[in-house]
Design a protein around this motif. Structure first.
Motif, short mmCIF file in Angstrom:
data_model
loop_
_atom_site.label_atom_id
_atom_site.label_comp_id
_atom_site.label_asym_id
_atom_site.label_seq_id
_atom_site.Cartn_x
_atom_site.Cartn_y
_atom_site.Cartn_z
N VAL A 126 0.66 -1.31 0.05
CA VAL A 126 0.12 -0.10 -0.16
C VAL A 126 0.96 1.15 0.06
O VAL A 126 0.43 2.25 -0.71
CB VAL A 126 -1.13 0.09 1.23
CG1 VAL A 126 -1.88 1.34 1.31
CG2 VAL A 126 -1.82 -1.05 1.00
N HIS A 127 1.85 1.12 0.73
CA HIS A 127 2.89 2.24 0.78
C HIS A 127 3.65 2.55 -0.47
O HIS A 127 3.41 3.63 -1.03
CB HIS A 127 3.85 2.05 1.81
CG HIS A 127 5.03 3.30 2.09
ND1 HIS A 127 6.28 2.87 2.47
CD2 HIS A 127 4.78 4.35 1.78
CE1 HIS A 127 7.06 4.23 2.49
NE2 HIS A 127 5.88 5.10 2.02
N ALA A 128 3.77 1.46 -1.40
CA ALA A 128 4.40 1.91 -2.64
C ALA A 128 3.27 2.26 -3.73
O ALA A 128 3.55 3.20 -4.57
CB ALA A 128 4.68 0.42 -3.30
N TYR A 129 1.94 1.65 -3.56
CA TYR A 129 1.07 2.46 -4.52
C TYR A 129 0.49 3.85 -4.04
O TYR A 129 0.36 4.61 -5.13
CB TYR A 129 -0.34 1.45 -4.14
CG TYR A 129 -0.50 0.40 -5.17
CD1 TYR A 129 -1.44 0.37 -6.14
CD2 TYR A 129 0.48 -0.82 -5.09
CE1 TYR A 129 -1.68 -0.88 -7.09
CE2 TYR A 129 0.31 -1.91 -6.15
CZ TYR A 129 -0.73 -1.82 -6.82
OH TYR A 129 -0.69 -2.86 -7.52
N SER A 130 0.95 4.14 -2.78
CA SER A 130 0.66 5.43 -2.59
C SER A 130 1.70 6.44 -3.38
O SER A 130 1.48 7.64 -3.90
CB SER A 130 0.63 5.80 -1.04
OG SER A 130 1.87 5.80 -0.50
N ALA A 131 2.87 5.81 -3.53
CA ALA A 131 3.88 6.52 -4.45
C ALA A 131 3.60 6.38 -5.75
O ALA A 131 3.76 7.60 -6.58
CB ALA A 131 5.28 6.09 -4.21
N LEU A 132 2.85 5.18 -6.22
CA LEU A 132 2.42 5.43 -7.66
C LEU A 132 1.36 6.41 -7.92
O LEU A 132 1.36 7.01 -9.12
CB LEU A 132 1.95 3.97 -7.92
CG LEU A 132 2.85 2.74 -8.05
CD1 LEU A 132 2.18 1.66 -8.00
CD2 LEU A 132 3.85 3.06 -9.21
N ALA A 133 0.63 6.90 -6.98
CA ALA A 133 -0.52 7.70 -7.07
C ALA A 133 -0.02 9.00 -7.32
O ALA A 133 -0.62 9.83 -8.07
CB ALA A 133 -1.34 7.70 -5.74
N GLN A 165 8.73 13.58 2.25
CA GLN A 165 8.50 13.19 0.89
C GLN A 165 9.77 13.18 -0.07
O GLN A 165 10.86 13.66 0.28
CB GLN A 165 7.58 13.81 0.00
CG GLN A 165 7.93 15.24 -0.43
CD GLN A 165 6.78 16.15 -1.29
OE1 GLN A 165 5.51 15.99 -1.01
NE2 GLN A 165 7.32 16.72 -2.26
N THR A 166 9.76 12.08 -1.01
CA THR A 166 11.04 11.79 -1.73
C THR A 166 10.43 11.64 -3.17
O THR A 166 9.35 10.85 -3.28
CB THR A 166 11.88 10.56 -1.51
OG1 THR A 166 12.18 10.53 -0.16
CG2 THR A 166 12.90 10.45 -2.35
N GLU A 167 10.78 12.33 -4.08
CA GLU A 167 10.41 12.41 -5.40
C GLU A 167 10.97 10.92 -6.02
O GLU A 167 11.98 10.62 -6.02
CB GLU A 167 10.96 13.42 -6.43
CG GLU A 167 10.54 15.13 -5.86
CD GLU A 167 8.99 15.09 -6.15
OE1 GLU A 167 8.31 14.38 -7.13
OE2 GLU A 167 8.57 16.05 -5.72
N VAL A 168 10.10 10.20 -6.70
CA VAL A 168 10.48 8.90 -7.04
C VAL A 168 9.82 8.64 -8.47
O VAL A 168 10.54 7.48 -9.10
CB VAL A 168 9.75 7.72 -5.94
CG1 VAL A 168 10.55 7.61 -4.66
CG2 VAL A 168 8.44 7.69 -5.89
N LEU A 169 9.07 9.16 -8.87
CA LEU A 169 8.57 9.13 -10.24
C LEU A 169 8.13 10.54 -10.84
O LEU A 169 7.60 11.48 -10.25
CB LEU A 169 7.05 8.12 -10.42
CG LEU A 169 7.34 6.92 -9.92
CD1 LEU A 169 5.95 6.20 -9.84
CD2 LEU A 169 8.20 6.02 -10.78
N ASP A 170 8.87 10.90 -12.11
CA ASP A 170 8.22 12.10 -12.60
C ASP A 170 6.91 12.22 -13.02
O ASP A 170 5.87 11.32 -13.23
CB ASP A 170 9.03 12.34 -14.06
CG ASP A 170 8.92 11.55 -15.15
OD1 ASP A 170 7.83 11.03 -15.45
OD2 ASP A 170 9.90 11.07 -15.73
#
Length: 456
Positions: free
Chosen positions: A328-335, A363-368
C-alpha cells in the motif's frame, strides 16, 4: 559510591514529603508486573480481569510476588514457580498476622490465572504496532511517564474498515469453509499518515498482524512495478507488446517455464494499457525480459518495497513475498510520484503538555509527472475495462490492481483515489486455498469497495 549517596539523599527527601502508604502507592502505580502491565491497576486487569479493589488475597499475593522477576514467576509461562512464589508471600502474610489460617488455606487452593485478560481498545492491531515501535524508541518510560500520544488513526475510517473486513469475511465464509482471514491498510497519499489498519478478523483471538507481519505473494498486484519500469524506459500506455507464448529455461536442468494467462488464451499485439487492464501474464513477463529483473527490483525498492525480492522472471508475476503495508505504501507513491515517509503518530506530549516529539510529512520524489500520468491511465483501465470493473460502481475515479496467487491462496486489491491508498489482502494463515476461483476481484475487491464507499 556516589550513586549510593544520591539514592540515600533521594530516599530521605521522599520520606520527608510522603507517608509510607503514599510511597507504597507511588511504587505500586509505576512498577512493572510483567505481561505489559505497568502499575497495580493494569496488573489486576491483565492477570485477573478485575480492578485492584476486587482482588482476592490469593490474587494480591500473586501480584506481590511478580515485580522481583516478572518473567520467571509469570503464571502463564512458569505456573509451578508462580505457585511456589505465591505460597512464600502467603506464608509471610500469615506469619505477620495479615491473614488468618483459614484465609491462608483457602488462598493456597485458588487456581492461577491461565491466560491474560487484555483490556480491549480501539484499533488494536495498529495500537500494538505503535506500542512496539515506541517501546523500542523510548523504553519503559512510555508506560510510566504519563505521555499523551496522538496517533494518525481516523477512528471513523477505522470503524468502517473493521466492518468492511468482518462483513467481507462472513460473505466469503458463506460460500467457502471457515477460517478465512483478511487485512486492510489505508494511507493518506498526501501525508503518509496511516489512517486505518486491520490486521485480521479478531485481534483478541490472535495478535498476529497480517497487514505487517504476514509475508505473502502479491500475484498480479506486483505488476505495476514492471509497467512503471517500462514507462520510465520510454514506453507509454499506447506502446505495444506481444501477448504470445514464450518460454524460459527453468532453475533446474531441462526445466522450462512458460507463463500462461489466467484464461489460457493469448491476445497477440496489445497496448500496455490493455496488458495491465486484463492482467496478461505473457505480455508482462515479456516486458520484464526486455527491461531486466534488476531494474524492476530497483523500481519496487524506490517506491517502498523492503522485503527480499528474488531476482528471477517469475518476480514479474508477484512470486516474491511482501507485506500488505509495504504494498500500500508503494501504491501511494505510484499515485503521486512522491514516496511519503509512513507516519503512525503526529506528536507526543509529557504530562506537563510539553511536546517531546512532533512528526511532519517527509517526501521523496520517486517518479516524474509523465510517468505518474501514464501509470494512472494503466491503473484506471483496470477499473474501467479490466479485472476490477465492479469498482466503477463507486462513481468516482479510482485506480488499482487485482492480485491472485496459484490455487487461490491469496487474493488482493490495492488501489487509490485522490486522498487514500487502500489495500486489502484475503487468505488463510496456513496458505491453503481460500476457495475455488476466489480471485482478487471476487474476494478482496468487495471489501475494498465497501470501505471506499464510506471513505469519500
Amino acid at each position: 559510591v556516589v550513586r549510593k549517596i544520591k539514592e540515600a539523599i533521594i530516599s530521605i527527601q521522599i520520606e520527608k514529603r510522603y507517608t509510607k502508604d503514599e510511597i507504597l502507592g507511588l511504587y505500586l502505580n509505576q512498577t512493572y508486573f510483567g505481561t505489559r502491565a505497568f502499575g497495580i491497576e493494569a496488573a489486576a486487569q491483565t492477570y485477573f480481569g478485575k480492578t485492584a479493589s476486587q482482588l482476592s488475597i490469593s490474587d494480591a499475593a500473586l501480584l506481590a510476588s511478580l515485580p522481583k522477576a516478572p518473567s520467571l514467576y509469570s503464571p502463564f509461562r512458569n505456573p509451578r514457580k508462580a505457585k511456589e512464589r505465591r505460597s512464600v508471600v502467603l506464608a509471610s502474610m500469615l506469619s505477620y498476622k495479615f491473614i488468618t489460617q483459614d484465609q491462608y488455606n483457602r488462598a493456597l487452593r485458588e487456581p492461577l490465572p491461565e491466560a491474560p485478560h487484555y483490556r480491549k481498545y480501539e484499533a488494536p492491531y495498529f495500537v500494538e504496532l505503535l506500542r512496539q515501535y515506541l517501546e523500542g524508541k523510548y523504553g519503559s518510560p512510555i508506560y510510566t511517564s504519563g505521555y499523551d500520544i496522538y496517533s494518525t488513526i481516523d477512528l471513523d475510517l477505522q470503524h468502517r474498515a473493521e466492518k468492511a473486513l468482518s462483513d467481507g469475511i462472513r460473505n466469503i465464509e458463506a460460500r467457502e469453509k471457515k477460517g478465512v482471514e483478511a487485512a486492510l491498510v489505508a494511507i493518506d497519499i498526501r501525508t503518509g499518515q496511516i489512517k486505518a489498519m486491520v490486521g485480521g478478523f479478531d485481534f483478541w483471538q490472535t495478535q498476529f498482524n497480517r497487514a505487517t507481519q504476514a509475508l505473502r505473494q502479491p500475484g498480479s498486484a506486483f505488476k505495476p512495478f514492471v509497467y512503471a519500469t517500462a514507462i520510465e524506459a520510454g514506453m507509454t500506455s499506447t506502446s505495444v507488446v506481444a501477448d504470445t507464448p514464450l518460454s524460459f529455461r527453468g532453475a533446474r536442468a531441462g526445466q522450462v517455464w512458460s507463463p500462461k494467462n489466467y484464461d489460457g488464451k493469448y491476445y497477440g499485439e496489445v497496448t500496455l494499457k490493455t496488458a495491465l487492464a486484463k492482467s496478461l501474464n505473457a505480455a508482462t513477463v515479456r516486458l520484464a525480459s526486455w527491461f531486466g529483473v534488476e531494474d524492476i527490483i530497483e523500481t519496487a525498492r524506490r517506491l517502498g518495497i523492503k522485503s527480499p525480492l528474488q531476482p528471477y522472471l517469475p518476480l514479474a508475476l508477484g512470486a516474491s513475498d511482501v507485506t500488505l503495508l509495504e504494498m500500500v505504501h508503494a501504491y501511494s507513491a505510484l499515485a503521486t510520484g512522491k514516496k511519503m515517509d509512513l507516519i503512525s503518530y503526529n506528536r507526543i506530549e509529557n504530562r506537563d503538555k510539553i511536546i517531546l516529539e512532533e512528526i511532519y510529512p517527509k517526501q521523496t520524489e520517486v517518479l516524474d509527472t509523465d510517468t505518474v500520468r501514464e501509470l494512472r491511465i494503466l491503473l484506471g483501465a483496470v477499473v474501467s475495462e479490466g479485472t476490477a470493473t465492479k469498482a466503477k460502481e463507486l462513481g468516482r475515479p479510482v485506480y488499482g490492481k487485482t492480485g491472485t496467487t496459484n490455487d487461490y491462496s491469496d487474493a488482493w486489491f490495492i488501489g487509490f483515489d485522490e486522498k487514500l491508498a487502500v489495500g486489502v489482502w484475503v487468505g488463510r494463515d496456513d496458505h491453503t486455498p481460500i476457495g475455488d476461483r476466489e480471485t482478487g476481484a471476487r474476494a478482496a475487491l468487495p471489501i475494498w469497495m465497501e470501505f471506499m464507499k464510506q471513505a469519500q
